[in-house]
Motif scaffolding. Structure first.
Motif, PDB file in Angstrom:
ATOM      1  N   LEU A 165     -11.190  -1.841   0.885  1.00  0.00           N
ATOM      2  CA  LEU A 165      -9.913  -1.283   1.485  1.00  0.00           C
ATOM      3  C   LEU A 165      -8.615  -1.372   0.764  1.00  0.00           C
ATOM      4  O   LEU A 165      -8.598  -1.606  -0.405  1.00  0.00           O
ATOM      5  N   ASP A 166      -7.540  -0.921   1.287  1.00  0.00           N
ATOM      6  CA  ASP A 166      -6.316  -1.249   0.790  1.00  0.00           C
ATOM      7  C   ASP A 166      -5.696  -2.386   0.864  1.00  0.00           C
ATOM      8  O   ASP A 166      -5.478  -2.688   2.102  1.00  0.00           O
ATOM      9  N   GLY A 171      -2.973  -8.597  -3.342  1.00  0.00           N
ATOM     10  CA  GLY A 171      -4.083  -8.929  -2.412  1.00  0.00           C
ATOM     11  C   GLY A 171      -5.564  -8.834  -2.893  1.00  0.00           C
ATOM     12  O   GLY A 171      -6.432  -9.693  -2.785  1.00  0.00           O
ATOM     13  N   ALA A 172      -5.882  -7.578  -3.595  1.00  0.00           N
ATOM     14  CA  ALA A 172      -7.204  -7.083  -4.090  1.00  0.00           C
ATOM     15  C   ALA A 172      -7.521  -8.020  -5.081  1.00  0.00           C
ATOM     16  O   ALA A 172      -8.508  -8.866  -5.030  1.00  0.00           O
ATOM     17  N   ARG A 268      -5.748  -1.407   6.009  1.00  0.00           N
ATOM     18  CA  ARG A 268      -5.045  -1.934   5.080  1.00  0.00           C
ATOM     19  C   ARG A 268      -4.899  -3.541   5.044  1.00  0.00           C
ATOM     20  O   ARG A 268      -4.747  -3.746   6.402  1.00  0.00           O
ATOM     21  N   VAL A 269      -5.344  -4.313   4.028  1.00  0.00           N
ATOM     22  CA  VAL A 269      -4.984  -5.754   4.320  1.00  0.00           C
ATOM     23  C   VAL A 269      -3.562  -6.023   3.795  1.00  0.00           C
ATOM     24  O   VAL A 269      -3.237  -5.892   2.860  1.00  0.00           O
ATOM     25  N   GLY A 270      -2.848  -7.017   4.719  1.00  0.00           N
ATOM     26  CA  GLY A 270      -1.488  -7.252   4.126  1.00  0.00           C
ATOM     27  C   GLY A 270      -1.510  -8.444   3.692  1.00  0.00           C
ATOM     28  O   GLY A 270      -2.555  -9.349   3.348  1.00  0.00           O
ATOM     29  N   ARG A 274      -3.819  -9.881   7.265  1.00  0.00           N
ATOM     30  CA  ARG A 274      -4.514  -9.227   8.403  1.00  0.00           C
ATOM     31  C   ARG A 274      -4.428  -7.802   8.279  1.00  0.00           C
ATOM     32  O   ARG A 274      -3.700  -7.011   7.626  1.00  0.00           O
ATOM     33  N   ALA A 275      -5.628  -7.127   8.877  1.00  0.00           N
ATOM     34  CA  ALA A 275      -5.989  -5.780   8.623  1.00  0.00           C
ATOM     35  C   ALA A 275      -5.140  -4.897   9.503  1.00  0.00           C
ATOM     36  O   ALA A 275      -5.067  -5.396  10.853  1.00  0.00           O
ATOM     37  N   SER A 276      -4.710  -3.898   9.117  1.00  0.00           N
ATOM     38  CA  SER A 276      -4.176  -3.137  10.185  1.00  0.00           C
ATOM     39  C   SER A 276      -4.332  -1.605   9.707  1.00  0.00           C
ATOM     40  O   SER A 276      -4.738  -1.339   8.512  1.00  0.00           O
TER      41      SER A 276
END
Length: 640
Positions: A165-166, A171-172, A268-270, A274-276
């Motif tokens: 994911l982005d 974060g990654a 995208r994971v902030g 939280r994924a959005s």
């Protein structure tokens, strides 16, 4: 000639060499600490001590401030060089780095993976080396080694593959590092053995910092996030969808087909984990011909082509597009400070299934939103200030028109005539003081050749008494809500309700105003009365169409389409032919999706709407879809 001798070491021999090298390192460090001049520089090994190579400040802060590790950041070249000072220059890069971490008393060291910067040395990880059970695949950000007392079986490597994911910010990297560290068997051993001293202290610190709960949450999140790409609806789930995979799409009917504005979307994971759903910064413009929509199993994303003359992409946040209701022209502004361009779509190209947009005018930049164009190189708008504005080549005239309804005008009837719902004072100097305003239909001819000596343009105002002389002007049946042009001779009017429909008192009512002469002649005052002495126009009640949320009417007046609101909050997409009363609404969609923003092609054959498609925890995405509806021929007596 004698055969060549293979001088490479066998894997088994190489393992002995590595074990021997590690033993030499351990003996050398022990002797150095006891007898050498550097005695005392070594640190006691601790599971809380973590060395990060080439990690960002944010990554280090997360592991330190949240997890409770004592983190040191070091550059790749420095870690390798300091390790080789303890061994020799031929030591593999990764082994040199973990040797240095061991000498400094660290329990773990994290090595960055992925693309190398110019001048960086590769770690030279080898599957034949002790402690390396598998090589990290592409996309893994860190490999974590245990060292020193934390590695009773020798340094062991672990890595973690995270959902593709982005991730926002670092974060990654943080996700990859934490999972590799949390799942490392030599860290997990802290909770699997009794422990003492520094290791007992490390277990207590990490437990108090919630590492076990965080590990469980991270693993559950990763399992769920790996399923997110499957949330996109499969082909056929959204009937008539104009979207490709992971796209937000808007669409408008134009000559020969549909103009599609596609904006890439991605999970995208902030930073709060939280994924959005995140939308791209740009939109791309595409053309889909009508022929692609009438196939039994169309796939518009595969039949797209560029519209020659229009930009291929635009800024999603700063650009604006307004397509004329008849689909023959559009205005486009790329940024709020740039001029507005007016394009006309080529008819012949449309007949051949192509899109060709020809720039016909450039309008000066203006601060407010763009208006409604026509093929005569004009654009009309109003700014809520009781002034009607329009652009024509060489000038920007305006005319005072009170209280133009924001949702019902101004609409181009032909090249120069505008129609709108506005207001006029009740009473006046002749009757004394004004007593408020009444809603009226206003027709205004913008042709500069008709401008009067005082600078005013010809207009016609039609109130309830003129439109519905048999009705009480104060009744809801005569209260105007909206209008749409339907050719040079007709307007379609919407009032609050139908007078004769007792069962539809709360539903808006549609009427057709038909003129025996072109409406522009009515506005000019030259139509007068027909030769029979009857009024120059008539009004026919077609019937109720509501309750509706939004409405669109084909430019040729053949069909209306609207969004009907149900009592439970759901919406339906309905249409009705307008060739005569009574109206016979029928549902176009046949699914539980809630439609919005109806649009219709000039000939009434193609109906567009937008649906909000839920994507679980990602929220929802708006997708335009198209329906092909059968055409119906108008009565032969219809004036158009």
């Amino acid at each position: 000639m004698a055969g060549a001798v293979d001088e490479r070491l066998t894997p088994a021999t190489r393992n002995y060499v590595i074990f021997g090298l590690l033993l030499v390192v351990a003996l050398a460090l022990a002797a150095r600490d006891r007898f050498g001049p550097h005695r005392g520089r070594g640190e006691s090994d601790s599971a809380l001590r973590l060395m990060l190579v080439d990690a960002s400040v944010a990554t280090a802060a997360a592991l330190e401030e949240v997890d409770g590790f004592s983190v040191t950041r070091i550059g790749r070249a420095n870690a390798i060089a300091l390790g080789r000072d303890l061994l020799d220059e031929d030591t593999p890069a990764y082994l040199a780095a973990i040797t240095y971490a061991d000498q400094q008393g660290y329990g773990f060291i994290a090595l960055p993976l992925g693309d190398l910067d110019p001048g960086d040395e590769a770690w030279a990880l080898d599957l034949d080396d002790p402690g390396i059970d598998a090589l990290p695949p592409a996309g893994v950000h860190f490999a974590v080694f245990s060292v020193g007392d934390l590695a009773p079986q020798g340094p062991r490597m672990r890595f973690a593959e995270i959902a593709e994911l982005d991730y926002e910010g670092s974060g990654a990297q943080i996700e990859s590092l934490r999972l590799a560290l949390y799942e490392h068997p030599d860290l997990q051993a802290l909770w699997q053995t009794e422990g003492h001293g520094a290791q007992l202290q490390a277990r207590q610190v990490l437990t108090n910092r919630g590492l076990l709960e965080r590990r469980r949450a991270y693993m559950e999140d990763q399992l769920r996030w790996r399923e997110l790409p499957q949330l996109w609806p499969a082909p056929g789930v959204v009937p008539g969808s104009l979207a490709g995979a992971w796209e937000q799409v808007r669409a408008a009917p134009i000559r020969g087909g549909v103009l599609v504005e596609a904006r890439a979307a991605r999970p995208r994971v902030g930073e709060s984990r939280r994924a959005s759903l995140v939308l791209a910064d740009s939109v791309s413009l595409w053309f889909v011909p009508f022929a692609a929509l009438t196939d039994d199993q169309p796939d518009p994303s595969r039949t797209r082509s560029r519209c020659v003359g229009l930009p291929g992409s635009l800024s999603a946040d700063s650009s604006e597009i307004s397509v004329a209701p008849d689909g023959a022209s559009l205005v486009l502004r790329e940024t709020p400070s740039s001029p507005t361009q007016l394009f006309v779509f080529d008819e012949q190209a449309a007949l051949e299934g192509h899109c060709l947009a020809q720039a016909r005018a450039t309008l000066p930049a203006r601060e407010r939103a763009i208006g409604r164009p026509n093929t005569a190189r004009r654009m009309a708008w109003h700014d809520g200030d009781d002034w009607l504005h329009w652009f024509e080549p060489g000038s920007q005239p305006r005319e005072r028109v009170d209280q133009i309804a924001a949702f019902s005008g101004p609409w181009w009837v032909d090249d120069t005539l505008l129609a709108m719902v506005a207001a006029r004072p009740i009473g006046g100097p002749e009757q004394g003081l004004e007593q408020g305003f009444e809603q009226i239909v206003t027709l205004l001819n913008t042709d500069p050749r008709t401008q009067g000596d005082e600078g005013h343009f010809p207009r016609l105002e039609l109130g309830a008494n003129e439109l519905f002389p048999a009705l009480d002007p104060d009744s809801g049946a005569a209260a105007l809500l909206d209008l749409r042009p339907a050719g040079a001779h007709e307007l379609l009017l919407l009032t609050e309700r139908c007078e004769s429909e007792a069962s539809a008192r709360d539903q808006p009512c549609l009427h057709r105003l038909r003129s025996s002469a072109p409406l522009v002649e009515l506005a000019n005052g030259s139509a007068g009365r027909a030769q029979s002495g009857q009024p120059a126009f008539s009004v026919e009640t077609l019937g109720p169409i509501g309750p509706y949320v939004a409405m669109a009417i084909a430019a040729d007046g053949s069909r209306a389409v609207w969004i009907a609101a149900e009592a439970d909050g759901e919406t339906r997409l309905l249409s009705a032919d307008l060739h005569g009363a009574p109206l016979e609404p029928r549902r176009i969609d046949d699914d539980p999706l809630n439609d919005a923003t109806p649009r219709i092609s000039a000939d009434g054959r193609i109906v567009l709407s937008e649906v909000s498609v839920p994507l679980d925890e990602l929220g929802s995405v708006s997708i335009a879809r198209a329906f092909v509806v059968p055409s119906t021929a108008p009565p032969a007596s219809t004036n158009r």
